[in-house]
Design a protein around this motif. Structure first.
Motif, PDB file in Angstrom:
ATOM      1  N   ARG A   1      31.157   7.953  22.282  1.00  0.00           N
ATOM      2  CA  ARG A   1      31.659   7.484  20.987  1.00  0.00           C
ATOM      3  C   ARG A   1      32.260   8.653  20.208  1.00  0.00           C
ATOM      4  NH1 ARG A   1      30.312   2.639  18.815  1.00  0.00           N
ATOM      5  NH2 ARG A   1      30.826   2.217  16.626  1.00  0.00           N
ATOM      6  N   MET A   2      31.584   9.783  20.249  1.00  0.00           N
ATOM      7  CA  MET A   2      32.126  10.988  19.617  1.00  0.00           C
ATOM      8  C   MET A   2      33.478  11.340  20.230  1.00  0.00           C
ATOM      9  SD  MET A   2      30.531  14.845  19.622  1.00  0.00           S
ATOM     10  CE  MET A   2      30.702  14.922  21.414  1.00  0.00           C
TER      11      MET A   2
ATOM     12  N   MET B   1      26.498   7.771  22.946  1.00  0.00           N
ATOM     13  CA  MET B   1      26.696   8.605  21.755  1.00  0.00           C
ATOM     14  C   MET B   1      27.765   9.661  22.003  1.00  0.00           C
ATOM     15  SD  MET B   1      22.693   9.118  20.609  1.00  0.00           S
ATOM     16  CE  MET B   1      22.928   9.804  18.965  1.00  0.00           C
TER      17      MET B   1
ATOM     18  N   TYR C   1      22.270   7.817  25.111  1.00  0.00           N
ATOM     19  CA  TYR C   1      22.767   9.187  24.958  1.00  0.00           C
ATOM     20  C   TYR C   1      24.217   9.291  25.437  1.00  0.00           C
ATOM     21  CZ  TYR C   1      22.830  14.307  25.126  1.00  0.00           C
ATOM     22  OH  TYR C   1      23.137  15.637  24.921  1.00  0.00           O
TER      23      TYR C   1
ATOM     24  N   TYR D   1      20.816   7.594  11.563  1.00  0.00           N
ATOM     25  CA  TYR D   1      22.219   7.181  11.642  1.00  0.00           C
ATOM     26  C   TYR D   1      22.536   5.953  10.801  1.00  0.00           C
ATOM     27  CZ  TYR D   1      22.830  10.561  15.375  1.00  0.00           C
ATOM     28  OH  TYR D   1      22.914  11.729  16.094  1.00  0.00           O
TER      29      TYR D   1
ATOM     30  N   HIS E   1      27.978   7.905  11.532  1.00  0.00           N
ATOM     31  CA  HIS E   1      29.026   8.618  12.275  1.00  0.00           C
ATOM     32  C   HIS E   1      30.384   7.952  12.052  1.00  0.00           C
ATOM     33  CE1 HIS E   1      31.257  10.403  15.627  1.00  0.00           C
ATOM     34  NE2 HIS E   1      31.618   9.172  15.925  1.00  0.00           N
TER      35      HIS E   1
ATOM     36  N   TYR F   1      26.920   2.526  10.705  1.00  0.00           N
ATOM     37  CA  TYR F   1      26.568   3.706  11.501  1.00  0.00           C
ATOM     38  C   TYR F   1      27.259   4.899  10.857  1.00  0.00           C
ATOM     39  CZ  TYR F   1      25.631   6.071  16.037  1.00  0.00           C
ATOM     40  OH  TYR F   1      25.182   6.887  17.052  1.00  0.00           O
TER      41      TYR F   1
ATOM     42  N   VAL G   1      22.834   4.167  19.141  1.00  0.00           N
ATOM     43  CA  VAL G   1      24.279   3.981  19.053  1.00  0.00           C
ATOM     44  C   VAL G   1      24.564   2.485  19.100  1.00  0.00           C
ATOM     45  CG1 VAL G   1      24.843   3.986  21.541  1.00  0.00           C
ATOM     46  CG2 VAL G   1      26.474   4.970  19.904  1.00  0.00           C
TER      47      VAL G   1
ATOM     48  N   THR H   1      27.074  14.376  13.628  1.00  0.00           N
ATOM     49  CA  THR H   1      25.637  14.403  13.908  1.00  0.00           C
ATOM     50  C   THR H   1      25.309  13.950  15.329  1.00  0.00           C
ATOM     51  OG1 THR H   1      25.525  12.256  12.789  1.00  0.00           O
ATOM     52  CG2 THR H   1      24.850  14.179  11.541  1.00  0.00           C
ATOM     53  N   LEU H   2      26.268  13.467  16.061  1.00  0.00           N
ATOM     54  CA  LEU H   2      26.040  13.087  17.453  1.00  0.00           C
ATOM     55  C   LEU H   2      25.978  14.322  18.330  1.00  0.00           C
ATOM     56  CD1 LEU H   2      28.534  10.085  17.761  1.00  0.00           C
ATOM     57  CD2 LEU H   2      26.075   9.956  17.463  1.00  0.00           C
ATOM     58  N   PRO H   3      25.110  14.355  19.362  1.00  0.00           N
ATOM     59  CA  PRO H   3      24.121  13.358  19.772  1.00  0.00           C
ATOM     60  C   PRO H   3      22.675  13.760  19.431  1.00  0.00           C
ATOM     61  CG  PRO H   3      24.625  14.748  21.639  1.00  0.00           C
ATOM     62  CD  PRO H   3      25.363  15.332  20.452  1.00  0.00           C
TER      63      PRO H   3
END
Length: 479
Positions: free
Chosen positions: A273-274, A270, A267, A171, A199, A197, A233, A225-227
């Motif tokens: 955040r997405m 992540m 996790y 990442y 993402h 990062y 993260v 690309t998450l997770p």
């Protein structure tokens, strides 16, 4: 003078009548074709988000997206790992007919198999009617040392992201690709997890892209690309999960994946955040005034890897297995579709569909006839738009997978599912009463099992690189 005026009025009326005829609701023009955004998570479990039962990880924006659109409960990925799954999504072929049927090193020759040079994808189809096309994030279909085979060869006007599969494991990568050229992220140090990062880079670029193309019909394939491992993260995404009394999950921080020391809060951070950034994108569509003419899909490329052993988040709910398996946990994935004014809000569909249906579905919505007539996909646009009676159904869905333990084949036909690991006895399940695939009915229903086995005779084209033989035999031949 009266004659001239009469002719002018007659021409005006005729023009108005013609304009009315070409702008009926059934005609599709450049101005009425929907923008299409497909957001793909990486290794996200079926039940990792709120609409599918998650109660620890917060996903308010996906929850809202589901309330404003439709969720599918019987949707399947193209494969149980990322490379062949993405190939099926883009080309409309299942694993019995796709060019790409496995990840890079799991081929008969040991050399990666990519899409064929200039192989047609959904982006090619949409470009025929004026769409701008972009992939932002993980391409992962240009493996090996071959030159080219960039998204630009497959219908995409614009690309920012990871070219190769393995590069997307980090990442804080220092090199991405912008179209066909390396794009250096100055200050990024992958092994130290320093810099930008990636993402966040992709999300910011996606927001800029829709703003740039707001006046054109566009197709944005947002391949996040998450997770996926590595589990890392920025700290701000962990804050809401600290001090909740969660058990600690120690992570390996010194291997290929530079994971954060503790896995559970990372996790969850992540996934959240997405979700946060999907909310940003949906708000951007409203801000630009194109929300009502944009259909947004959200899904995952296969089942989870992070929770294959530790079940703290119950990422797959009642489903068995995960990534690299053809049980439901490896291939059944979430699908949310939102299209204001077209898709009824807060609806749930049990229609059985798969990644290879995406190409014909969006072609249907955009008024395009797919060039390849032999694709395996079936449009589920009627289901999306509430015309369930008009929805064609699959006779069956087929998968194959051949890595270390393979080959494995699976077929779903209605409520029935068969899983067959070569050299072992085939397994038969009825998903309507056994979604967790715990009760093997092969001996109780021999006629149904034989019917499923007979289907296997015609489900695939032969592939020299992906033969149906054990890995041990393939390796022996290679030597």
């Amino acid at each position: 003078m009266k004659t001239i005026r009469f002719i002018f009025i007659l021409l005006l009326l005729t023009s108005c009548k013609f304009t009315k005829n070409v702008n009926t609701k059934n005609s599709i023009t450049k101005n009425t074709r929907p923008n299409i955004i497909y957001i793909l998570a990486d290794d996200l479990g079926y039940a990792d988000i709120g609409p599918y039962g998650q109660n620890k990880i917060k996903t308010p924006n996906l929850d809202k997206m589901a309330k404003e659109g439709m969720i599918f409960t019987n949707h399947y990925s193209g494969s149980t790992v990322c490379m062949p799954s993405r190939a099926s999504l883009l080309t409309g072929y299942d694993q019995g007919h796709a060019t790409v049927r496995g990840n890079p090193v799991w081929t008969n020759s040991g050399n990666p198999v990519n899409l064929k040079r200039h192989e047609k994808t959904v982006a090619n189809e949409l470009k025929k009617v004026g769409y701008k096309t972009a992939v932002i994030g993980k391409w992962g279909l240009s493996e090996g040392n071959n030159d080219g085979n960039f998204p630009s060869e497959h219908g995409f006007d614009y690309f920012l992201g990871y070219k190769k599969h393995g590069q997307a494991h980090h990442y804080y990568a220092d090199t991405l690709y912008l179209n066909n050229d390396p794009y250096i992220l100055k200050g990024n140090k992958p092994l130290l997890k320093q810099g930008k990062y990636t993402h966040d880079v992709f999300v910011n670029e996606a927001l800029s892209y829709v703003e740039r193309e707001k006046d054109n019909p566009f197709f944005l394939y947002m391949a996040l690309t998450l997770p996926h491992l590595e589990i890392t993260v920025p700290e701000d995404s962990k804050k809401q999960y600290l001090d909740l009394g969660w058990p600690k999950r120690k992570m390996n921080t010194k291997g290929h994946y530079k994971n954060d020391p503790e896995g559970n809060t990372t996790y969850a951070g992540m996934v959240s955040r997405m979700d946060r950034d999907i909310g940003k994108l949906l708000e951007k569509l409203k801000e630009l005034g194109i929300d009502d003419n944009t259909i947004v899909f959200f899904s995952s490329d296969n089942g989870p890897e992070f929770e294959k052993r530790d079940k703290f988040f119950n990422s797959n709910g009642d489903l068995r297995g995960g990534k690299r398996e053809l049980y439901e946990g490896g291939i059944r994935v979430p699908l949310i579709a939102r299209y204001p004014g077209k898709i009824a809000p807060a609806t749930k569909s049990e229609h059985i569909s798969a990644f290879w249906d995406f190409l014909p579905t969006v072609c249907d919505l955009a008024g395009v006839t797919p060039e390849n007539k032999d694709i395996n996909g079936i449009s589920f646009a009627p289901e999306l738009l509430g015309r369930t009676k008009d929805q064609t159904k699959h006779e069956y869905l087929y998968w194959e997978f051949n890595e270390r333990q393979g080959p494995i084949q699976a077929i779903r036909q209605g409520d029935w599912k068969m899983v067959w690991l070569l050299e072992k006895e085939p397994e038969l399940y009825n998903l309507s009463s056994d979604i967790g695939e715990q009760n093997n009915l092969a001996k109780q229903y021999p006629e149904k099992l034989n019917e499923m086995l007979s289907i296997l005779k015609n489900v695939r084209t032969e592939s020299a690189e992906f033969p149906l033989e054990t890995r041990a035999l393939a390796l022996k031949k290679r030597k």
